[in-house]
Design an enzyme around this catalytic site. Sequence first.
Site, PDB file in Angstrom:
ATOM      1  N   GLY A 165       0.843  -1.200   0.000  1.00  0.00           N
ATOM      2  CA  GLY A 165       0.000   0.000   0.000  1.00  0.00           C
ATOM      3  C   GLY A 165       0.879   1.251   0.000  1.00  0.00           C
ATOM      4  CG  HIS A 166       3.259   2.195   3.429  1.00  0.00           C
ATOM      5  ND1 HIS A 166       3.299   1.064   4.219  1.00  0.00           N
ATOM      6  CD2 HIS A 166       2.653   3.142   4.184  1.00  0.00           C
ATOM      7  CE1 HIS A 166       2.756   1.317   5.388  1.00  0.00           C
ATOM      8  NE2 HIS A 166       2.338   2.568   5.400  1.00  0.00           N
TER       9      HIS A 166
HETATM   10  P1  AMP Z   1       0.797   4.867   7.760  1.00  0.00           P
HETATM   11  O1  AMP Z   1       2.211   4.392   7.681  1.00  0.00           O
HETATM   12  O2  AMP Z   1      -0.161   3.814   8.196  1.00  0.00           O
HETATM   13  O3  AMP Z   1       0.663   6.171   8.488  1.00  0.00           O
HETATM   14  O4  AMP Z   1       0.370   5.170   6.262  1.00  0.00           O
HETATM   15  C1  AMP Z   1       1.096   6.056   5.443  1.00  0.00           C
HETATM   16  C2  AMP Z   1       0.274   6.369   4.214  1.00  0.00           C
HETATM   17  O5  AMP Z   1       0.007   5.160   3.499  1.00  0.00           O
HETATM   18  C3  AMP Z   1      -1.099   6.968   4.563  1.00  0.00           C
HETATM   19  O6  AMP Z   1      -1.400   8.007   3.645  1.00  0.00           O
HETATM   20  C4  AMP Z   1      -2.025   5.795   4.405  1.00  0.00           C
HETATM   21  O7  AMP Z   1      -3.353   6.161   4.076  1.00  0.00           O
HETATM   22  C5  AMP Z   1      -1.372   5.051   3.252  1.00  0.00           C
HETATM   23  N1  AMP Z   1      -1.797   3.647   3.257  1.00  0.00           N
HETATM   24  C6  AMP Z   1      -1.827   2.808   4.315  1.00  0.00           C
HETATM   25  N2  AMP Z   1      -2.336   1.614   3.964  1.00  0.00           N
HETATM   26  C7  AMP Z   1      -2.626   1.697   2.641  1.00  0.00           C
HETATM   27  C8  AMP Z   1      -3.189   0.796   1.695  1.00  0.00           C
HETATM   28  N3  AMP Z   1      -3.544  -0.443   2.022  1.00  0.00           N
HETATM   29  N4  AMP Z   1      -3.348   1.221   0.415  1.00  0.00           N
HETATM   30  C9  AMP Z   1      -2.988   2.494   0.056  1.00  0.00           C
HETATM   31  N5  AMP Z   1      -2.458   3.395   0.911  1.00  0.00           N
HETATM   32  C10 AMP Z   1      -2.284   3.003   2.186  1.00  0.00           C
END
Ligand code: AMP
Length: 283
Positions: free
Chosen positions: A36-37
């Site tokens: 996702g990231h």
């Molecule tokens: P985090 O590390 O959880 O703070 O996420 C960092 C970024 O990655 C944020 O903008 C999240 O919305 C995005 N993100 C997290 N999980 C996913 C996913 N499964 N698909 C797309 N983007 C994601």
Amino acid sequence: MIIFKKEVDVHAFLLNKKQEKQTIGFVPTMGALHEGHISLIHKSKSINTLTVCSIFVNPTQFNNPQDFEKYPITIDEDILMLEDAGCDVLFLPSTHEIYPDHFVKINYDLGYLETILEGKYRPGHFQGVCMVVERLLQIIPCDVLFLGQKDYQQCMVIDKMLSLRKMNVELNIAETIREADGLAMSSRNRRLSPEERTQSAVIFKTLIEIKDKIGKIPFDSIIADSKKNLEDFGFDVDYVELKDYYLHPIENDTSNKGIVALIAATINNIRLIDNMIVVEKNR
Ligand code: AMP
């Protein structure tokens, strides 16, 4: 990929790049990276000449100290994944670098966004999110900020923060990347036992069922059925809600509004969130 740990160094480097007319895409994360990231890194690279990622587990956005302590840290793997994806710059600051002694905390007027859904269940969370994103944007002079739709309300909150603070940054929201069974990828998924991991597919299945039922069954029944579904698979449900695109409440009206379904549910102290557009606008 160049790794920076200090604000002054990354800031000077990027200002230089801007003078060379490079366009900068920025992907803030808390690490424990997954596809996702990485999809955000790819998206940034497709639009910008330079892509910056940050990894910082932001203490001010955790309303639950246990959640903060248990947040997975996998820096070595993260660096390999980012290099593989062709990320140009990684900013890896310490807490003191982000919140130095002279840091002045402000209050963001987020209005209703702070009292509903995640705002209601995680008091202070979005203040912490705004605090860290504004601070990161002071350090990383980017043109485009990439966020995931997975955190739907967070996207709304950051959009609001950018306008409140009059920041000239374009927001680009990327679609949610899922596992084969539909579970939205999340750093927290690593904490699930194999059994809990299998059970967690119920969240995506519930969103699909909501999409199928909408317009055929009253909203109340859809929500009650969804909660029961999740509980049958061992989840404690914080909410299942239907909102318009701006997260305003909606009546039983599916005519021409866009509708998003949002779920937050916890299994074994691991809180998962997900969402889906279940009615497209002007369909
Ligand atoms: P985090 O590390 O959880 O703070 O996420 C960092 C970024 O990655 C944020 O903008 C999240 O919305 C995005 N993100 C997290 N999980 C996913 C996913 N499964 N698909 C797309 N983007 C994601």
